[in-house]
Motif scaffolding. Structure first.
Motif, PDB file in Angstrom:
ATOM      1  N   THR A  75      80.765  -6.340 -86.030  1.00 50.25           N
ATOM      2  CA  THR A  75      80.106  -7.617 -85.728  1.00 50.25           C
ATOM      3  C   THR A  75      78.619  -7.449 -85.487  1.00 50.25           C
ATOM      4  O   THR A  75      77.862  -8.421 -85.587  1.00 50.25           O
TER       5      THR A  75
ATOM      6  N   ASN B 150      85.268 -13.930 -87.352  1.00 47.12           N
ATOM      7  CA  ASN B 150      85.511 -15.372 -87.455  1.00 47.12           C
ATOM      8  C   ASN B 150      85.174 -16.124 -86.162  1.00 47.12           C
ATOM      9  O   ASN B 150      85.096 -17.347 -86.171  1.00 47.12           O
ATOM     10  N   GLY B 151      85.016 -15.384 -85.059  1.00 41.13           N
ATOM     11  CA  GLY B 151      84.682 -16.026 -83.791  1.00 41.13           C
ATOM     12  C   GLY B 151      85.696 -15.805 -82.697  1.00 41.13           C
ATOM     13  O   GLY B 151      85.551 -16.361 -81.603  1.00 41.13           O
ATOM     14  N   GLY B 152      86.757 -15.022 -82.992  1.00 42.23           N
ATOM     15  CA  GLY B 152      87.747 -14.712 -81.970  1.00 42.23           C
ATOM     16  C   GLY B 152      89.094 -15.346 -82.239  1.00 42.23           C
ATOM     17  O   GLY B 152      89.252 -16.215 -83.100  1.00 42.23           O
TER      18      GLY B 152
ATOM     19  N   VAL C  96      89.186 -19.309 -81.477  1.00 43.86           N
ATOM     20  CA  VAL C  96      88.109 -20.146 -81.987  1.00 43.86           C
ATOM     21  C   VAL C  96      88.674 -21.361 -82.730  1.00 43.86           C
ATOM     22  O   VAL C  96      89.735 -21.296 -83.359  1.00 43.86           O
TER      23      VAL C  96
ATOM     24  N   ASP D 153      83.916 -24.242 -85.061  1.00 46.93           N
ATOM     25  CA  ASP D 153      83.024 -23.223 -84.493  1.00 46.93           C
ATOM     26  C   ASP D 153      83.153 -21.871 -85.180  1.00 46.93           C
ATOM     27  O   ASP D 153      82.485 -20.912 -84.783  1.00 46.93           O
ATOM     28  N   SER D 154      83.994 -21.778 -86.198  1.00 43.03           N
ATOM     29  CA  SER D 154      84.312 -20.479 -86.794  1.00 43.03           C
ATOM     30  C   SER D 154      83.366 -20.122 -87.929  1.00 43.03           C
ATOM     31  O   SER D 154      82.653 -20.972 -88.464  1.00 43.03           O
ATOM     32  N   THR D 155      83.396 -18.855 -88.296  1.00 42.06           N
ATOM     33  CA  THR D 155      82.569 -18.365 -89.406  1.00 42.06           C
ATOM     34  C   THR D 155      83.182 -18.703 -90.760  1.00 42.06           C
ATOM     35  O   THR D 155      82.488 -19.097 -91.692  1.00 42.06           O
TER      36      THR D 155
ATOM     37  N   SER E 204      90.583 -22.050 -87.896  1.00 37.57           N
ATOM     38  CA  SER E 204      90.888 -21.638 -86.527  1.00 37.57           C
ATOM     39  C   SER E 204      91.336 -20.181 -86.497  1.00 37.57           C
ATOM     40  O   SER E 204      91.628 -19.571 -87.542  1.00 37.57           O
ATOM     41  N   GLY E 205      91.419 -19.623 -85.288  1.00 37.68           N
ATOM     42  CA  GLY E 205      91.853 -18.239 -85.153  1.00 37.68           C
ATOM     43  C   GLY E 205      93.245 -18.011 -85.717  1.00 37.68           C
ATOM     44  O   GLY E 205      93.494 -17.019 -86.409  1.00 37.68           O
TER      45      GLY E 205
ATOM     46  N   CYS F 235      93.090 -18.162 -89.492  1.00 42.30           N
ATOM     47  CA  CYS F 235      92.397 -16.976 -90.014  1.00 42.30           C
ATOM     48  C   CYS F 235      93.343 -15.784 -90.044  1.00 42.30           C
ATOM     49  O   CYS F 235      93.331 -14.996 -91.001  1.00 42.30           O
TER      50      CYS F 235
END
Length: 465
Positions: free
Chosen positions: A329, A374-376, A379, A383-385, A389-390, A393
């Motif tokens: 990251t 992806n943001g966790g 996430v 709000d994700s890359t 959602s998590g 992903c």
């Protein structure tokens, strides 16, 4: 010495053992056990008087893994899925499926090869084992293709590549293993594999038709089937469709609550195919062979899981997954480019390791890093890359790495499906199969690129569950 350095040296030692020819299960288990001893003794400042204490603690830690992890309810899916495939073969359902596909599709350029791909996809829907699929259709489809003048290398490549579809189309043993490692919902992952698996089959079919149109001698079309013969071929193949529907409804019922768990669906499916096999005249010898082959493959898979999970336990103590996530990251690169590099690394690693071992060894380190990109884990999509959602992903990445595992089943020098096809057919060498499967690398690369570019192909069906 810090734990990260110990983790890196131990991992390097494990990879060296694998390269030198040691089985993944034993290399991973041995490396994990020795790594646990090293970590614990390092914590004792290498005090000679406390070495055996470090060994005692490590034995207890490693000894807990086989039961605590392999007793997971989700893993009971694996033997039932494998058993379904072998029973379907001995019941004659696979030949009926191939015959139906042949009568309906063989008239197109490369039609028998296309029929083989769709028949392997249908068989994959009742069998979670790629190796079993490749072995079955090497006996059924290759003689049919050679009889009408197909190039033998091309015919072998079609069967080896078609067998890989069992990794993605549910029920899939590899998807179950992925779900266990990353602690995701098995049902949603199995649903997610359906559309990409069918999509892969269509990409293979388009490639075959294109090759047959350009090189007309490779795969001539087969005609002469009447409409009566075509419709007559459907009833013998319908039992496979029934089993697929039952398993899907146990995973996800679009009209209400699911009928049960995926494990219960696998057990019911195996029982139904068993009854069909008895009805079609399966004897004790054939049942015994199906049970023995199922036991062999299940034990192989579980042995790999045992060994690798000891190594995974060591990785957790060494905190190597966290360190790798932080490093990844922190890179000043596009997350999408990093993801592509990870998938390319899987393609290279798959040249030297079997699919299940590769995923078990890498996911404990790679999965947390991808989720961090992806943001966790928690996430939200906004709000994700990667725009999901998590949870989504995790499912999307699972399908990508399992597709890479499919790719690795046909890449030299380890490509297991190629060795299976060559082993079944005395008239084929491993080199013949590897040559025949080469065009399918292009098809797999196109499929993976489209799954990365359009995640909705993967996520639409599980989003409904």
């Amino acid at each position: 010495m810090d734990p990260i350095t110990i983790g890196l040296w131990t991992t390097a030692g494990m990879l060296a053992m694998v390269v030198l020819g040691m089985r993944v299960a034993f290399a991973a288990g041995l490396a994990g056990f020795l790594g646990l001893i090293w970590l614990r003794w390092n914590g004792f400042d290498y005090d000679p008087a406390r070495f055996w204490k470090a060994v005692e603690i490590s034995v207890k830690v490693a000894g807990q893994v086989p039961h605590s992890k392999v007793s997971a309810h989700a893993l009971s899916l694996i033997p039932t899925f494998i058993l379904i495939g072998y029973l379907a073969y001995y019941a004659g359902l696979t030949r009926a499926l191939f015959e139906a596909a042949k009568r309906w599709i063989a008239w197109v350029p490369g039609g028998l090869a296309v029929s083989t791909v769709f028949a392997t996809a249908g068989f994959a829907a009742v069998s979670g084992a790629s190796v079993a699929t490749a072995a079955v259709f090497a006996r059924i489809a290759i003689p049919e293709m050679l009889k009408v003048g197909y190039n033998k290398q091309f015919a072998a490549g079609v069967v080896a590549a078609g067998g890989t579809l069992a990794s993605l189309i549910p029920p899939s043993a590899i998807l179950v293993i992925y779900a266990l490692i990353v602690e995701q919902d098995v049902g949603k992952l199995l649903l997610a594999g359906f559309i990409p698996g069918v999509f892969s089959a269509f990409v293979y079919a388009i490639l075959i038709i294109t090759i047959a149109m350009v090189f007309k001698s490779v795969g001539p079309p087969v005609s002469g089937f009447t409409w009566r013969e075509r419709f007559a071929s459907l009833p013998p193949a319908l039992p496979i469709v029934a089993v697929v529907v039952i398993i899907i409804f146990f995973v996800y019922n679009p009209f209400g609550d699911a009928w049960g768990t995926p494990t219960e669906g696998g057990a019911v499916g195996a029982f139904i195919v068993f009854l069909m096999a008895l009805y079609r005249g399966m004897g004790w010898g054939e049942l015994k062979s199906a049970l023995i082959e199922t036991a062999k493959l299940t034990v192989m898979i579980f042995s790999i899981i045992w060994g690798v999970l000891i190594y995974v336990r060591f990785l957790g103590f060494a905190d190597l997954p966290g360190a790798f996530s932080d490093w990844l990251t922190a890179l000043e690169m596009s997350p999408w480019l990093i993801l592509v590099c990870i998938l390319l690394a899987y393609a290279v690693l798959g040249m030297f390791m079997d699919a299940i071992g590769m995923l078990l060894l890498t996911l404990p380190v790679v999965y947390p890093a991808v989720m961090a990109l992806n943001g966790g884990e928690d996430v939200l999509a906004v709000d994700s890359t990667f725009g999901m959602s998590g949870e989504m992903c995790a499912i999307w990445f699972g399908i990508l790495v399992v597709k890479m595992a499919e790719f690795c089943l046909i890449t030299p020098p380890i490509g297991l499906n190629c060795f299976v096809v060559a082993g079944v057919r005395d008239d084929l060498s491993v080199q013949d199969v590897f040559k025949g499967v080469t065009p399918f690398f292009i098809a797999d690369a196109i499929t993976i690129a489209l799954l990365v570019a359009f995640p909705a192909i993967v996520l639409w069906l599980p989003s409904l569950a």
